[in-house]
Design an enzyme around this catalytic site. Structure first.
Site, short mmCIF file in Angstrom:
data_model
loop_
_atom_site.label_atom_id
_atom_site.label_comp_id
_atom_site.label_asym_id
_atom_site.label_seq_id
_atom_site.Cartn_x
_atom_site.Cartn_y
_atom_site.Cartn_z
N ASP A 173 -8.70 4.05 4.38
CA ASP A 173 -9.99 3.70 4.98
C ASP A 173 -10.04 2.24 5.44
OD1 ASP A 173 -9.90 3.05 2.26
OD2 ASP A 173 -12.04 3.29 1.94
N HIS A 184 -7.75 -4.46 -7.45
CA HIS A 184 -8.03 -3.11 -7.00
C HIS A 184 -6.89 -2.21 -7.48
CE1 HIS A 184 -10.02 -0.15 -4.62
NE2 HIS A 184 -9.20 -0.15 -3.59
N ASP A 239 -11.29 -4.32 -1.13
CA ASP A 239 -11.97 -3.68 -2.24
C ASP A 239 -11.60 -4.40 -3.54
OD1 ASP A 239 -12.54 -1.87 -0.22
OD2 ASP A 239 -11.44 -0.21 -1.08
ZN LIG Z 1 -9.39 0.75 -1.53
#
Ligand SMILES: [Zn+2]
Length: 301
Positions: A64, A140, A210
Site C-alpha cells: 500500500d 514497523h 507506518d
Molecule cells: Zn506498512
C-alpha cells in the site's frame, strides 16, 4: 510549503479511497512521498506535472506504499521522459523494479537512480542549497523510514539603519548576512547581532508512516512545523496496534505533543472505519492542532 494528499488509507485501494501517497511542494521541489496503487491517476487528477517529479521517497515495501511505483516508472518511459528520477527506498526495491523491467524488456530511456537505505539511524539522504531530507527510522513490521524535509536556514537580514550608522563598507554586507562580525571604516569591530536581524524562520515537514508508537523519533522530528503521523486505529482497536505495529490517533497526538510540533496531520486510516471525525476527537484530547488527511485535499503551511 504545500502538501497534497493523493491517498491516506491503509491496505487496499477501494472505490473512494486510495492507499498512501502524497506530494510535498517545497522550495521548487515536488517530492513524491510513497506511491500506492493509483498514484499516477491522482497526479493527473491534481494536474501535477510528471516532469516536475524528480525525487520519490518510499517509506517501506508494504504494497500500500509502493505498488504504484512500477506503473509510474513505466508511464514516464512511455512519455519519453529524459530527466533523471531519484528513488530513495529500502534496500531490495531496485531488485524488484529491475526484474519487472527486465522481464517486460522495458528499460527506461531516462536515468533511474536508486538510493537504497538500510541504516537504522537517521541519515541525510538529500541536500541542495535550500533543503535537506533526513530519514526518520520507524518501528514497523518490516524495515521502514519516515522522512524529515527541512529548509536550510535563511541568511540574516541587514538592519540598514544600524548598518549605515555603524559605518560599514558595502563589501561586508554579504558577510554580515552570513552572521559574521566585521570591521568598519574606522577600524572598529562590529558585532553582527548589533546590525542584523534574525532570518525568516525555516519550515519543516516530518512524514511518519507506518509505525507503532515510538518515542525514539521525538529528537529527530522535534519542533517540526508539520507532522504527518499515521493513525491506523481508534482507541477501541488499540490491541491491534501491537500485532500490526501501527498507532492510534491518540498515540500520534502524544508524539506530536512530546515533540512540540506545531500541526499534526493524521492519516493511514484502516479501511474498517467509515468516518474519520473520531480520529480527530481522540487526538484532540491530547493535542489541539489536529488536521485530518483526506484523499485529494491540499494543505498550505
Ligand atoms: Zn506498512
Amino acid at each position: 510549503m504545500k502538501l497534497t494528499i493523493l491517498g491516506c488509507h491503509s491496505a487496499t485501494p477501494r472505490t473512494n479511497t486510495n492507499p498512501t501517497s502524497q506530494v510535498l511542494e517545497i522550495k521548487n521541489h515536488m517530492f513524491l512521498i510513497d506511491c500506492g496503487e493509483g498514484t499516477q491517476v491522482e497526479l493527473r487528477r491534481h494536474k501535477i506535472k510528471f516532469s516536475r517529479i524528480k525525487h520519490i521517497f518510499i517509506s517501506h515495501l508494504h504494497g500500500d506504499h509502493y505498488f504504484g511505483l512500477v506503473g509510474l516508472i513505466s508511464t514516464f518511459r512511455l512519455l519519453t521522459r529524459e530527466t533523471e528520477l531519484h528513488i530513495y527506498a529500502p534496500k531490495g526495491l531496485k531488485k524488484v523494479i529491475t526484474l519487472q523491467m527486465k522481464l517486460s524488456d522495458s528499460w527506461t530511456n531516462y536515468p533511474l537512480i536508486f538510493h537504497e537505505l538500510d541504516s537504522k539511524k537517521s541519515e541525510l539522504i538529500f541536500e541542495d542549497d535550500k533543503i535537506e531530507v533526513h530519514t526518520v527510522p520507524l518501528n514497523h513490521r518490516i524495515y521502514t523510514n519516515g522522512f524529515l524535509f527541512k529548509e536550510k536556514p535563511y541568511e540574516r537580514k541587514l538592519d540598514m539603519k544600524a548598518v549605515l550608522k555603524a559605518n560599514i563598507n558595502m563589501a561586508y554586507f554579504r558577510k554580515l548576512k552570513q552572521g559574521a562580525d566585521v570591521v568598519n571604516e574606522d577600524g572598529e569591530l562590529i558585532k553582527n547581532e548589533t546590525v542584523t536581524l534574525d532570518p525568516r524562520p525555516t519550515k519543516s515537514y516530518a512524514y511518519c508512516s507506518d509505525t507503532k508508537y515510538s518515542e525514539d523519533i521525538i529528537p529527530i522530528i522535534k519542533e517540526a512545523d508539520v507532522l504527518y503521523h499515521e493513525s491506523t486505529f481508534l482507541n477501541k482497536n488499540e490491541d491491534l496496534c501491537k500485532v500490526t505495529k501501527h498507532s492510534t490517533a491518540k498515540q500520534a497526538a502524544t508524539i506530536a505533543k512530546k515533540a512540540s510540533v506545531k500541526t499534526l496531520v493524521l492519516g493511514h486510516y484502516s479501511t474498517r472505519y467509515n468516518g474519520y471525525s473520531l480520529f480527530k476527537k481522540e487526538a484532540q484530547e491530547v493535542f489541539e492542532n489536529v488536521l485530518l488527511a483526506k484523499d485529494g485535499v491540499s494543505f498550505e503551511f
